[in-house]
Each structure stands twice: as structure tokens, then as C-alpha cells.
Design a protein around this motif. Structure first.
Motif, PDB file in Angstrom:
ATOM      1  N   MET A   1       0.895  -3.372  -9.931  1.00  0.00           N
ATOM      2  CA  MET A   1       1.958  -3.322  -9.114  1.00  0.00           C
ATOM      3  C   MET A   1       3.475  -2.905  -9.410  1.00  0.00           C
ATOM      4  N   ASP A   2       3.947  -1.818  -8.770  1.00  0.00           N
ATOM      5  CA  ASP A   2       5.424  -1.774  -8.551  1.00  0.00           C
ATOM      6  C   ASP A   2       6.499  -3.345  -8.688  1.00  0.00           C
ATOM      7  N   SER A   3       7.888  -3.968  -9.588  1.00  0.00           N
ATOM      8  CA  SER A   3       7.950  -4.864  -8.874  1.00  0.00           C
ATOM      9  C   SER A   3       9.882  -4.003  -8.738  1.00  0.00           C
ATOM     10  N   SER A   5      12.427  -1.733  -6.797  1.00  0.00           N
ATOM     11  CA  SER A   5      12.806  -1.097  -6.500  1.00  0.00           C
ATOM     12  C   SER A   5      14.445  -0.492  -6.702  1.00  0.00           C
ATOM     13  N   ASP A  18       9.920  -7.168  -3.465  1.00  0.00           N
ATOM     14  CA  ASP A  18       9.639  -6.502  -1.819  1.00  0.00           C
ATOM     15  C   ASP A  18       8.182  -5.945  -1.517  1.00  0.00           C
ATOM     16  N   ASP A  19       7.489  -5.859  -2.781  1.00  0.00           N
ATOM     17  CA  ASP A  19       5.764  -4.897  -3.214  1.00  0.00           C
ATOM     18  C   ASP A  19       4.607  -6.555  -2.789  1.00  0.00           C
ATOM     19  N   LYS A  22       5.322  -7.660   0.741  1.00  0.00           N
ATOM     20  CA  LYS A  22       4.214  -6.510   2.188  1.00  0.00           C
ATOM     21  C   LYS A  22       3.021  -6.317   1.928  1.00  0.00           C
ATOM     22  N   ALA A  23       2.683  -6.605   0.154  1.00  0.00           N
ATOM     23  CA  ALA A  23       1.273  -6.920   0.557  1.00  0.00           C
ATOM     24  C   ALA A  23       0.866  -8.975   1.421  1.00  0.00           C
ATOM     25  N   ARG A  26       0.654  -7.780   5.405  1.00  0.00           N
ATOM     26  CA  ARG A  26      -0.476  -7.287   5.863  1.00  0.00           C
ATOM     27  C   ARG A  26      -2.274  -8.278   5.486  1.00  0.00           C
ATOM     28  N   TRP A  51       0.187 -10.490  -9.235  1.00  0.00           N
ATOM     29  CA  TRP A  51       1.843 -10.261  -9.157  1.00  0.00           C
ATOM     30  C   TRP A  51       3.020 -11.449 -10.042  1.00  0.00           C
ATOM     31  N   HIS A  55       4.753  -9.425 -13.233  1.00  0.00           N
ATOM     32  CA  HIS A  55       6.421  -9.162 -13.602  1.00  0.00           C
ATOM     33  C   HIS A  55       6.902 -10.631 -15.085  1.00  0.00           C
ATOM     34  N   SER A 111      13.911 -11.187  -2.700  1.00  0.00           N
ATOM     35  CA  SER A 111      13.342 -10.799  -1.700  1.00  0.00           C
ATOM     36  C   SER A 111      12.523 -11.505  -0.437  1.00  0.00           C
TER      37      SER A 111
END
Length: 789
Positions: A1-3, A5, A18-19, A22-23, A26, A51, A55, A111
Motif C-alpha cells: 500500500m502507498d502510505s 501523499s 488517506d489510503d 479510503k479502504a 470502501r 497498513w 507503515h 487523516s
């Protein structure tokens, strides 16, 4: 996962989660395939763990001497939607640990992810836990996420070892902390809007059970407790999914949606399931705390505390086959439950009278070997039951323990329909089964006021036993009471009296608060209903008080007590064949007020304080509409009307109200006089004022039950009675009286009974020609229903 931004901000990079958010969103989105509560929690745990692990590695939690661990819901793998993350960065004194911590926490903060965090060495964590119970309990759930697993394992093992070593000194702290929490949040089982986490019987209490098990003072949680844990977690999960925010208090308006998500019919079915779960947890906590205190070594005994030479608690005889063993009621060594049909009830009575709990092992043994009581019960068993029911407040915990272990249902199979059954109106503060036991405890204090205390106690225990079914609970309950009385072995006449108590247990309070007790027709109707039986009358009088006291605070008032007592006195007079007293006329002060109003043409008010309220006499020149205007003025001043009697004297209308302040003190008579004068002459816009007051207090009821009008033709002399059942609202009596006045009917009296959020308003109506035909009744009904909305 890209943590990560990035955005331009003085050349610095802002790292976010934020990722992750968002997950998570969802997973919780309404449109996607709906996961069950358990699967959703597992998915949330896996998402956050994945995550955080990734991270933590990028933040530098690598190599020996450092680890990221989860505690709380994430540590227990019980993460519900929108929960804070409870994280601890554990280290061995590493330099630069603060910078690593910043890299861990800031993306979550940026976030908006809730975070409860700390950075500690193992020693620091143990020292904090030694002085803070919440931390100590949290460390029992340590679970490794990233970094050096040996550091995580050392913290987890050290925390558990420290907890086992020092648990004796923490038991009082645990109990006091729980009691403070219960005082704030109440009992889940009996709360209209329960706190699933902090309430008594909630998830915090299950944490206590887990902690006692970790300390090796009690066994692991039972199957029943684990089922309760799962339900509480599922409800909390669905509540947060519905609310889309962190929330632990289940509000009434969310109940149906949460119930539907769990496959239950409605919020009442959900409340019943929650009550059962919470009471299971409460009972387990009570037993576990007693077990823990008994198992924990005593101060100063050292190794001798576990020595076989240590003396066991003394055993003091309480009754045949029953002893007090330490602080618990237990079976004597020579007791034989399988051959003694009354032993179960002797144990229960001894516990209720001594106010000591029954030992869990004793309950288990009785459940396994106590014989079924055959119909009719043996005399000694029946006598022990009556002794138990007459034990007062001690009865409540004993019945709860018997019921949680299946023994009470064995004595009363009919109990299953009311067990954990939630009340349908806000006036009741207990589930139906608990209400019955509370009523019996109150009835025990009234035993000397009746000639048959045995029937009073039995009647209190079963008066609502017919609830939980689709028909009139009084009728169903009477049939069940007959069944119970015959099984107990009562004499046939006593069985009939018990059934009549259940069938008519609402007769006195309903009649006294909804009809004119000074009307001969009212009195004779009650006497005829009871078959002229004075013993049944006195039993119902005492039962009415016990029932009201067990309903909730403010239900048994001086006003209600005086109305019922007056009705009972008149019924006794009629049963004795003596003439009934005439209705009380206006007193001299009220007559003088009427004369003054007739001569001056100006309305006037007289206030006579009484216990808990006042008698308000409002007089005005005789013209239509005085009652509605007087009722509106009282509503403007937050006075709750209980009765209204309308009389006329020398050209003046004299309306006499029994009132009580909804809050605060009584208003000054001069204020009521001024407002009544303006209401009568039309210069006071009552409807607008009342609407504004209602808006100030939150507006009219939301989604109220449909109002209903009933007619009774033979319950008032020379008149008919209209009964309105509707949601309560500010100024309701004003609006309804105005509708009746528009129809041209003569209102002789009004009675108002408030039951939580609903009211039953009764009006005695007549016309000049003495007729209230079908056409007029339809018009009255239509306008009254419109006025109640």
C-alpha cells in the motif's frame, strides 16, 4: 500500500493515511456486499494490521530492540468501525525513538484516524500499569504487529506475570472502577438507550472477566458469555455502520435498523436479546469477582495462603441442609438435593433473608440433581416459596441467580415468555420479568395491610405473566395464574382469587385516574366487577401500590394514592350496603371566588398548595371555551393537569384542576389570573404561544403511535365517557378541549393519566338534549383525533 501523499507546503512532504481511510470507507460503504458483523471486524483488523505493518517498516521499526504492538480492540482482534487505534511503540531505550514515533503517528493524525498511543520501554510500561488499572488491563491484550517480536513477547509476558502477581491488590480497585462506571452508564438490560461498552453487562465487563481469567483466578469465559460477547460486538458494529461515526449508546431511533441488520424483527426483539446477553455478563461478573476474592491469597499469609494447612471458611447453619460458607450460601455436607424437594427453595430463602449470594457450585449441583416439583407441590415447598417471596429486597438478586442458571424457569415454566421482555412504554424502567420481582419485593412491605399476604405476594409475582403474547395480557395472565395456582396446590377459592387479581390488577389505578370516583356509576361498576368481594378489593389496592412502585420513579404519587384510596373507601361503603357520600361541593373559598367573578365579570384564580402539587381553581363568566383556555394557560406555565372538574355557580364557570409542576415551583396566582383574563377576552394568542413553547422543547413527538378514541356508555351517570389515547405533547388538553367545545358538547370532568410518552385523557360528555348520536360522535372523534396530532 502507498502510505504517502504529498502536497507543496514550504518544501515539506505531508504524510497521510488517506489510503487506509479510503479502504476502510470502501468496506463500510452502503452499496457494497454487506459483510456480517464478525466478518467486517476481521476485515477491519486485517486492513489496519496490513497498513500498520507496512507503515511501521517504512517509519524505521526494524531491527532488534523495537516493536509496534496493538492493544485494545485491535489487540483482541475485535476492531469495530470507526474505533480508535490503541498502539504502543515498545523499545529498549533506542536513540531516535521519538522521530520514529512521529513518523508512525502523524500520518494517522493527518487523516483523522483516532489514535491512543504511547512510546515506552518494557519497564516503563509495567510501571505505568502498576499505577493505572486501565493500562494494566490494556497490556493483557498485547499483540505483535511489527519490529522485534522478542520485545513484544517480553512486554506481553511481563505484563501478564505482573498482573498475576499483584491481582490481589487490584480487586478492590477493579470493583470500585466498575461501580463508578455503572453509576454513570446504567444497566444495559434495563436501559431504553443502553451503552454497549460502558454499561453494566457490556463489553468493559467482559474485559474484566478476561482479566480475572488471565490472572488464573477464574475459568475461561463460558459459552454463554462468549455468545453475549459476540452479540454485543455485533450490535456495536452495526450501530456504528448505521451511524457512520463512533457511537456506543444504542438510541431508540436506530434500534429497528440495527435489528434488521442482525436478522431480528424490530428494536424490541433487539432489546430483549441485549437484555439476556447483558444479564448473562452481569451474573458472570458477580460470580467471578466472588471467586477471585476467595482464590486470591490474603495479605501477610505468604506461602501459607496456598498451604493445605490453611483453614477453610467457617460453615454456619442457616436452615436444614443449608449453610453460610464464608460469604456464600451453600449446601450442607449431608444435604441430599435429589431426595429433598423443598431444598432449592430453602437455599433461595436463606440467601434472600441473609442477603448473601448462593455459591455457584451449589446452584450447579441443584440444577443437576434437584427433583421436579410435581403438581400439587408439597406443603413444605409451597411454604418455602411464600417465605422467599416475602423476603423483600433480598429476593431480587436470588431470583436473578436462579433464573440465569435455569432453576427459576423450572419452578415457573410460564416465566419464559416474560424473561428479558422489554417494556413497551417509557414509564417502565425494568424488563417485565424484573418488574414482577421488584413488585413482589414491594408487596412484601405491604403484607401487613391485607388479610391474605400469601395471595398478595403470589399476585404480585404473576400479575404481568400474560405479557409477551398477542392477546390481552390480563386475560391471558388470569388463565396462567389459574394454572400456576393449581400447580402450587392452592385451595380452589384461592386459585379463583389469584386469577381475579391478575385479571383486574389495573382496575383500580385505571378507574381512579380516568374516571370520576365521586360518581355512583363508577363505584358500582368496580364493585360489580369484583363480585362484591372486600378481600379481593384490599388485595388489588395493595397490588396497585406495589405495581406502581415497581414501574419506575414518579409513578406512585400522593395524588394517585389518594385517588385510589378514595375509590377503595367508596367501594367498601357500597359493599357494606351503606349509602355513598355525595360529591364534594365547591368549598367556601371557591364559592366566594365564583360570586366575585359573577359580579365583576373578570376571571380570577385561586391556588391551594397540596403535597406535590396544587388545586387550581379558575373561574370566569359563563361562556363557551373556558376549559380550553384555562388548560392552555396551565400548559404555558408548565403545569401538568391530572384532573379537571367543571361546575357553575351564579353565572360563573368554576374549573377546578389538580396539577403538579413539570419542574420548578408553582407560578404566582397573579400571573395565571392575568393570562386567563387575556385568554378569555382573546388578546392572548394561546395556540401560537403553545406552539412556540413546544418548539423550544424540541417540537412535537417524532413518529408517534396513532391516536385512538374509545367510547364508554355506562361509566358515568347521565353522560358518556370519551377516552383518548395519544402521544403526549405540550398543550394537548387545551387542543382537545377546544375541539370538544367546537362540537357543542358539555364537558363535565376530565382526567389525564400520563404514562411515559403517552397519555390517556378521559372526558365525561353530555349534550343539552341528552343525546350523543352516531353522527355527533363521528364529528367529535374526527376533531379530537385531529387536535391530538
Amino acid at each position: 500500500m502507498d502510505s504517502v501523499s504529498a502536497e507543496a507546503n514550504s518544501g515539506s512532504e505531508i504524510v497521510t493515511a488517506d489510503d487506509l481511510v479510503k479502504a476502510r470507507d470502501r468496506l463500510l460503504a452502503p452499496g457494497r456486499k454487506r459483510l456480517t458483523g464478525e466478518l467486517l471486524r476481521e476485515a477491519l483488523v486485517d486492513l489496519h494490521e496490513f497498513w500498520l505493518t507496512a507503515h511501521a517498516t517504512s517509519a524505521g521499526v526494524t531491527g532488534p530492540g523495537m516493536a509496534l504492538v496493538a492493544v485494545g480492540g485491535l489487540g483482541r482482534r475485535e476492531l469495530v468501525p470507526y474505533s480508535d487505534l490503541d498502539l504502543v511503540l515498545v523499545h529498549n531505550g533506542n536513540k531516535g525513538i521519538d522521530a520514529i514515533a512521529d513518523k508512525l503517528w502523524y500520518p494517522l493524525w493527518n487523516s483523522g484516524v483516532g489514535l491512543d498511543h504511547s512510546v515506552r520501554t518494557v519497564g516503563e510500561g509495567l510501571r505505568v500499569a502498576a499505577g493505572d488499572l486501565r493500562t494494566a488491563l490494556g497490556l493483557l491484550d498485547v499483540r505483535h504487529l511489527a519490529g522485534d517480536p522478542e520485545v513484544s513477547q517480553r512486554l506481553a509476558e511481563s505484563a501478564r506475570q505482573a498482573w498475576r502477581s499483584n491481582v490481589r491488590t487490584r480487586l478492590d480497585e477493579m470493583a470500585e472502577s466498575a461501580q463508578r462506571r455503572w453509576a454513570r452508564s446504567g444497566e444495559i438490560a434495563h436501559r431504553v438507550e443502553p451503552d454497549l461498552k460502558h454499561g453494566r453487562g457490556g463489553l468493559r465487563d467482559i474485559t474484566l472477566l478476561d482479566a480475572l481469567s488471565v490472572a488464573q483466578l477464574t475459568d475461561r469465559a463460558s459459552v454463554e458469555v462468549n455468545d453475549a460477547r459476540r452479540l454485543l460486538l455485533d450490535v456495536r458494529t452495526e450501530l456504528r455502520r448505521v451511524a457512520r461515526k463512533p457511537r456506543d449508546v444504542l438510541r431508540a431511533q436506530d434500534g429497528d435498523e440495527v435489528a434488521s441488520a442482525l436478522g431480528l424483527t424490530d428494536r424490541f426483539a433487539l432489546a430483549r436479546a441485549l437484555s439476556s446477553a447483558a444479564r448473562t455478563v452481569v451474573y458472570a461478573v458477580d460470580v467471578s469477582m466472588r471467586t477471585a476474592r476467595a482464590a486470591a491469597p490474603k495479605r501477610g499469609l505468604g506461602a501459607f495462603a496456598r498451604s493445605p494447612l490453611r483453614r477453610s471458611p467457617a460453615r454456619r447453619p442457616l436452615d436444614e441442609g443449608v449453610v453460610l460458607h464464608g460469604t456464600e450460601v451453600a449446601l450442607a455436607r449431608d444435604a441430599m438435593p435429589n431426595r429433598d424437594p423443598a431444598l432449592l427453595l430453602r437455599v433461595a430463602t436463606a440467601a434472600a433473608r441473609s442477603k448473601h449470594p448462593i455459591a455457584a457450585g451449589t446452584l450447579s449441583r441443584l440444577a443437576d440433581s434437584a427433583p421436579e416439583l410435581r403438581q400439587p407441590w408439597p406443603r413444605e415447598a409451597r411454604e418455602e416459596l411464600l417465605a422467599l417471596l416475602g423476603s423483600g429486597a433480598g429476593l431480587i438478586d436470588v431470583v436473578e441467580a436462579l433464573d440465569r442458571t435455569g432453576l427459576w424457569g423450572r419452578l415457573f415454566p410460564e416465566w419464559g415468555a416474560v424473561r428479558d421482555l422489554p417494556p413497551r412504554d417509557a414509564a417502565h424502567m425494568w424488563t417485565v420479568d424484573r418488574h414482577l420481582v421488584q413488585a413482589t419485593a414491594h408487596a412484601a412491605r405491604l403484607a401487613t395491610t391485607v388479610s391474605r399476604p400469601d395471595l398478595l405476594l403470589l399476585g404480585a409475582l404473576v400479575h404481568d405473566i400474560g405479557k409477551g403474547r398477542q392477546t390481552d395480557h390480563s386475560e391471558v395472565g388470569a388463565a396462567l395464574a389459574t394454572q400456576i395456582g393449581e400447580r402450587l396446590g392452592l385451595w380452589p377459592q384461592d386459585v379463583e382469587t389469584l386469577a381475579a387479581m391478575v385479571r383486574h390488577h389495573l382496575l383500580l389505578p385505571h378507574t381512579a385516574t380516568r374516571r370520576d370516583v365521586e360518581d355512583d356509576a363508577t363505584v358500582h361498576r368496580v364493585v360489580d366487577t369484583l363480585g362484591g368481594d372486600p378481600v379481593l378489593l384490599e388485595l388489588l389496592h395493595a397490588l396497585a401500590e406495589a405495581d406502581s412502585l415497581a414501574t419506575g420513579p414518579g409513578v406512585w404519587t400522593d395524588w394517585k394514592a389518594s385517588l385510589i384510596a378514595d375509590l377503595v373507601r367508596r367501594c367498601r361503603t357500597a359493599m357494606a350496603g351503606d349509602p355513598l357520600p355525595a360529591p364534594e361541593p365547591l368549598d367556601q373559598a371557591q364559592l366566594d371566588l365564583a360570586v366575585k367573578v359573577a359580579s365583576t365579570g373578570k376571571p380570577d384564580v385561586l391556588i391551594t398548595p397540596t403535597d406535590g402539587g396544587a388545586l387550581v381553581t379558575m373561574a370566569a363568566p359563563d361562556r363557551p371555551g373556558v376549559l380550553s383556555r384555562a388548560a392552555g394557560v396551565l400548559a404555558l406555565n408548565s403545569l401538568e393537569v391530572h384532573t379537571a372538574t367543571l361546575r357553575a355557580h351564579e353565572g360563573a364557570v368554576v374549573d377546578v384542576f389538580t396539577v403538579s409542576p413539570r419542574f420548578g415551583s408553582l407560578p404566582d396566582a397573579s400571573l395565571l389570573r392575568e393570562q386567563l383574563s387575556r385568554a378569555v377576552d382573546g388578546s392572548l394568542a394561546l395556540a401560537d404561544k403553545l406552539a412556540a413553547k413546544e418548539r423550544d422543547y424540541g417540537g412535537p413527538p417524532q413518529d408517534p403511535p396513532p391516536a385512538k378514541v374509545l367510547w364508554f356508555d355506562d361509566e358515568a351517570t347521565g353522560a358518556v365517557v370519551l377516552e383518548l389515547r395519544a402521544a403526549d405533547r405540550i398543550g394537548l388538553l387545551h387542543h382537545v378541549a377546544d375541539a370538544l367545545e367546537q362540537c357543542g358538547v358539555d364537558i363535565r370532568w376530565a382526567r389525564v393519566a400520563t404514562l411515559g410518552g403517552t397519555v390517556v385523557d378521559s372526558f365525561s360528555l353530555a349534550t343539552e338534549d341528552g343525546r350523543l348520536d352516531t353522527t355527533l360522535r363521528k364529528k367529535v372523534e374526527r376533531l379530537v383525533l385531529a387536535a391530538s396530532r
